[in-house]
Write a protein that holds these residues in place. Sequence first.
Motif, PDB file in Angstrom:
ATOM      1  N   GLN A 131     -55.924 -68.886 -31.536  1.00  0.00           N
ATOM      2  CA  GLN A 131     -55.538 -69.167 -32.918  1.00  0.00           C
ATOM      3  C   GLN A 131     -56.765 -69.317 -33.812  1.00  0.00           C
ATOM      4  O   GLN A 131     -56.748 -68.925 -34.982  1.00  0.00           O
ATOM      5  CB  GLN A 131     -54.673 -70.435 -32.983  1.00  0.00           C
ATOM      6  CG  GLN A 131     -53.291 -70.269 -32.363  1.00  0.00           C
ATOM      7  CD  GLN A 131     -53.281 -70.435 -30.842  1.00  0.00           C
ATOM      8  OE1 GLN A 131     -54.332 -70.554 -30.209  1.00  0.00           O
ATOM      9  NE2 GLN A 131     -52.100 -70.441 -30.249  1.00  0.00           N
ATOM     10  N   ALA A 132     -57.837 -69.890 -33.268  1.00  0.00           N
ATOM     11  CA  ALA A 132     -59.076 -70.021 -34.044  1.00  0.00           C
ATOM     12  C   ALA A 132     -59.664 -68.652 -34.363  1.00  0.00           C
ATOM     13  O   ALA A 132     -60.181 -68.425 -35.458  1.00  0.00           O
ATOM     14  CB  ALA A 132     -60.087 -70.874 -33.278  1.00  0.00           C
ATOM     15  N   ILE A 133     -59.568 -67.735 -33.410  1.00  0.00           N
ATOM     16  CA  ILE A 133     -60.061 -66.384 -33.654  1.00  0.00           C
ATOM     17  C   ILE A 133     -59.216 -65.701 -34.725  1.00  0.00           C
ATOM     18  O   ILE A 133     -59.747 -65.020 -35.611  1.00  0.00           O
ATOM     19  CB  ILE A 133     -60.076 -65.560 -32.349  1.00  0.00           C
ATOM     20  CG1 ILE A 133     -61.140 -66.120 -31.397  1.00  0.00           C
ATOM     21  CG2 ILE A 133     -60.339 -64.080 -32.636  1.00  0.00           C
ATOM     22  CD1 ILE A 133     -61.218 -65.419 -30.056  1.00  0.00           C
ATOM     23  N   TYR A 134     -57.898 -65.900 -34.679  1.00  0.00           N
ATOM     24  CA  TYR A 134     -57.040 -65.340 -35.731  1.00  0.00           C
ATOM     25  C   TYR A 134     -57.448 -65.887 -37.105  1.00  0.00           C
ATOM     26  O   TYR A 134     -57.513 -65.141 -38.089  1.00  0.00           O
ATOM     27  CB  TYR A 134     -55.573 -65.681 -35.470  1.00  0.00           C
ATOM     28  CG  TYR A 134     -54.940 -65.001 -34.277  1.00  0.00           C
ATOM     29  CD1 TYR A 134     -55.454 -63.822 -33.755  1.00  0.00           C
ATOM     30  CD2 TYR A 134     -53.811 -65.540 -33.666  1.00  0.00           C
ATOM     31  CE1 TYR A 134     -54.861 -63.203 -32.660  1.00  0.00           C
ATOM     32  CE2 TYR A 134     -53.218 -64.928 -32.566  1.00  0.00           C
ATOM     33  CZ  TYR A 134     -53.747 -63.763 -32.075  1.00  0.00           C
ATOM     34  OH  TYR A 134     -53.162 -63.158 -30.991  1.00  0.00           O
ATOM     35  N   ALA A 135     -57.694 -67.193 -37.183  1.00  0.00           N
ATOM     36  CA  ALA A 135     -58.077 -67.811 -38.456  1.00  0.00           C
ATOM     37  C   ALA A 135     -59.416 -67.263 -38.953  1.00  0.00           C
ATOM     38  O   ALA A 135     -59.571 -66.970 -40.149  1.00  0.00           O
ATOM     39  CB  ALA A 135     -58.149 -69.329 -38.296  1.00  0.00           C
ATOM     40  N   LEU A 136     -60.381 -67.125 -38.039  1.00  0.00           N
ATOM     41  CA  LEU A 136     -61.681 -66.575 -38.420  1.00  0.00           C
ATOM     42  C   LEU A 136     -61.546 -65.129 -38.877  1.00  0.00           C
ATOM     43  O   LEU A 136     -62.143 -64.723 -39.887  1.00  0.00           O
ATOM     44  CB  LEU A 136     -62.659 -66.687 -37.245  1.00  0.00           C
ATOM     45  CG  LEU A 136     -64.061 -66.115 -37.455  1.00  0.00           C
ATOM     46  CD1 LEU A 136     -64.738 -66.748 -38.669  1.00  0.00           C
ATOM     47  CD2 LEU A 136     -64.903 -66.321 -36.194  1.00  0.00           C
ATOM     48  N   LEU A 137     -60.741 -64.354 -38.169  1.00  0.00           N
ATOM     49  CA  LEU A 137     -60.515 -62.964 -38.570  1.00  0.00           C
ATOM     50  C   LEU A 137     -59.917 -62.880 -39.972  1.00  0.00           C
ATOM     51  O   LEU A 137     -60.335 -62.041 -40.778  1.00  0.00           O
ATOM     52  CB  LEU A 137     -59.575 -62.280 -37.569  1.00  0.00           C
ATOM     53  CG  LEU A 137     -60.210 -61.451 -36.470  1.00  0.00           C
ATOM     54  CD1 LEU A 137     -59.156 -60.994 -35.469  1.00  0.00           C
ATOM     55  CD2 LEU A 137     -60.973 -60.262 -37.016  1.00  0.00           C
ATOM     56  N   ALA A 138     -58.953 -63.739 -40.260  1.00  0.00           N
ATOM     57  CA  ALA A 138     -58.332 -63.727 -41.585  1.00  0.00           C
ATOM     58  C   ALA A 138     -59.375 -63.991 -42.670  1.00  0.00           C
ATOM     59  O   ALA A 138     -59.393 -63.316 -43.713  1.00  0.00           O
ATOM     60  CB  ALA A 138     -57.218 -64.778 -41.651  1.00  0.00           C
ATOM     61  N   ASP A 139     -60.258 -64.961 -42.416  1.00  0.00           N
ATOM     62  CA  ASP A 139     -61.308 -65.279 -43.386  1.00  0.00           C
ATOM     63  C   ASP A 139     -62.268 -64.111 -43.566  1.00  0.00           C
ATOM     64  O   ASP A 139     -62.666 -63.772 -44.683  1.00  0.00           O
ATOM     65  CB  ASP A 139     -62.064 -66.525 -42.918  1.00  0.00           C
ATOM     66  CG  ASP A 139     -62.676 -67.310 -44.067  1.00  0.00           C
ATOM     67  OD1 ASP A 139     -62.525 -66.891 -45.229  1.00  0.00           O
ATOM     68  OD2 ASP A 139     -63.299 -68.355 -43.802  1.00  0.00           O
ATOM     69  N   VAL A 140     -62.654 -63.464 -42.472  1.00  0.00           N
ATOM     70  CA  VAL A 140     -63.579 -62.331 -42.553  1.00  0.00           C
ATOM     71  C   VAL A 140     -62.920 -61.150 -43.253  1.00  0.00           C
ATOM     72  O   VAL A 140     -63.554 -60.466 -44.075  1.00  0.00           O
ATOM     73  CB  VAL A 140     -64.088 -61.920 -41.150  1.00  0.00           C
ATOM     74  CG1 VAL A 140     -65.020 -60.723 -41.250  1.00  0.00           C
ATOM     75  CG2 VAL A 140     -64.802 -63.080 -40.473  1.00  0.00           C
ATOM     76  N   TYR A 141     -61.636 -60.891 -42.953  1.00  0.00           N
ATOM     77  CA  TYR A 141     -60.910 -59.816 -43.638  1.00  0.00           C
ATOM     78  C   TYR A 141     -60.926 -60.039 -45.151  1.00  0.00           C
ATOM     79  O   TYR A 141     -61.163 -59.117 -45.938  1.00  0.00           O
ATOM     80  CB  TYR A 141     -59.454 -59.759 -43.172  1.00  0.00           C
ATOM     81  CG  TYR A 141     -59.203 -59.199 -41.796  1.00  0.00           C
ATOM     82  CD1 TYR A 141     -59.878 -58.073 -41.333  1.00  0.00           C
ATOM     83  CD2 TYR A 141     -58.263 -59.793 -40.952  1.00  0.00           C
ATOM     84  CE1 TYR A 141     -59.630 -57.565 -40.073  1.00  0.00           C
ATOM     85  CE2 TYR A 141     -58.013 -59.299 -39.685  1.00  0.00           C
ATOM     86  CZ  TYR A 141     -58.699 -58.180 -39.250  1.00  0.00           C
ATOM     87  OH  TYR A 141     -58.445 -57.686 -38.005  1.00  0.00           O
ATOM     88  N   LEU A 142     -60.635 -61.278 -45.564  1.00  0.00           N
ATOM     89  CA  LEU A 142     -60.589 -61.589 -46.996  1.00  0.00           C
ATOM     90  C   LEU A 142     -61.964 -61.438 -47.634  1.00  0.00           C
ATOM     91  O   LEU A 142     -62.095 -60.916 -48.747  1.00  0.00           O
ATOM     92  CB  LEU A 142     -60.056 -63.010 -47.210  1.00  0.00           C
ATOM     93  CG  LEU A 142     -58.570 -63.213 -46.912  1.00  0.00           C
ATOM     94  CD1 LEU A 142     -58.215 -64.692 -46.912  1.00  0.00           C
ATOM     95  CD2 LEU A 142     -57.724 -62.458 -47.934  1.00  0.00           C
TER      96      LEU A 142
END
Length: 199
Positions: free
Chosen positions: A154-165
């Motif tokens: 879940q932390a990786i998903y959250a980090l990915l979302a931030d990087v995508y944005l």
Amino acid sequence: TRYINWGEERSDNFERSTNRSDADANIIKANLLPTYGQFNWTPFYNAINYCNKVLSHGPEIVQKDQSFSEAQWKPIRAEVIALRSLCHFYLVRTFGEVPYVTTDYNNDSQELRQAQSTQLTVLNNIITDLESVMQDATIDYGNTVQNKGRITRQAIYALLADVYLWRASYKAGNNLPFTKITLAKNYNGEYQNLKANGS
């Protein structure tokens, strides 16, 4: 502390208190001077190097230690790649173009100086790295302390979302970092059609 200083402290979420240092006050006012030790990125590259050491030697341990399997190594690898990605992400957000380092350093004979990579290159590499390991990451370490203190899927998903944005806003600003974008009220097109303020 540097995560906060380089990020939230420079936003509107912080107000200066009377006991803040002059350096902190200048950071809040965006008066950034190279003499401030807080802008030393050495601790981040030290952490990146530790991650690269684990990634470099982990497969060797799998081969040599019969009690350590490939299945045990994969979630560790995912967590270490995520930590390395997090370090690179904070560096690129703060400094713009930074060296993207995936090699471990073990002695003084190695060339330590590396060329800077563009922001877009670093962001793309982070996304590629995270997407390659996110399904291998641990979902639950078994208790709240471990789940909040370590990298989970879940932390990786959250980090990915931030990087995508971050990458999307970078592209929307015609590759000009930290550009504010004005959207039409009825906007529903692609980001490539946007124009940055003042452009």
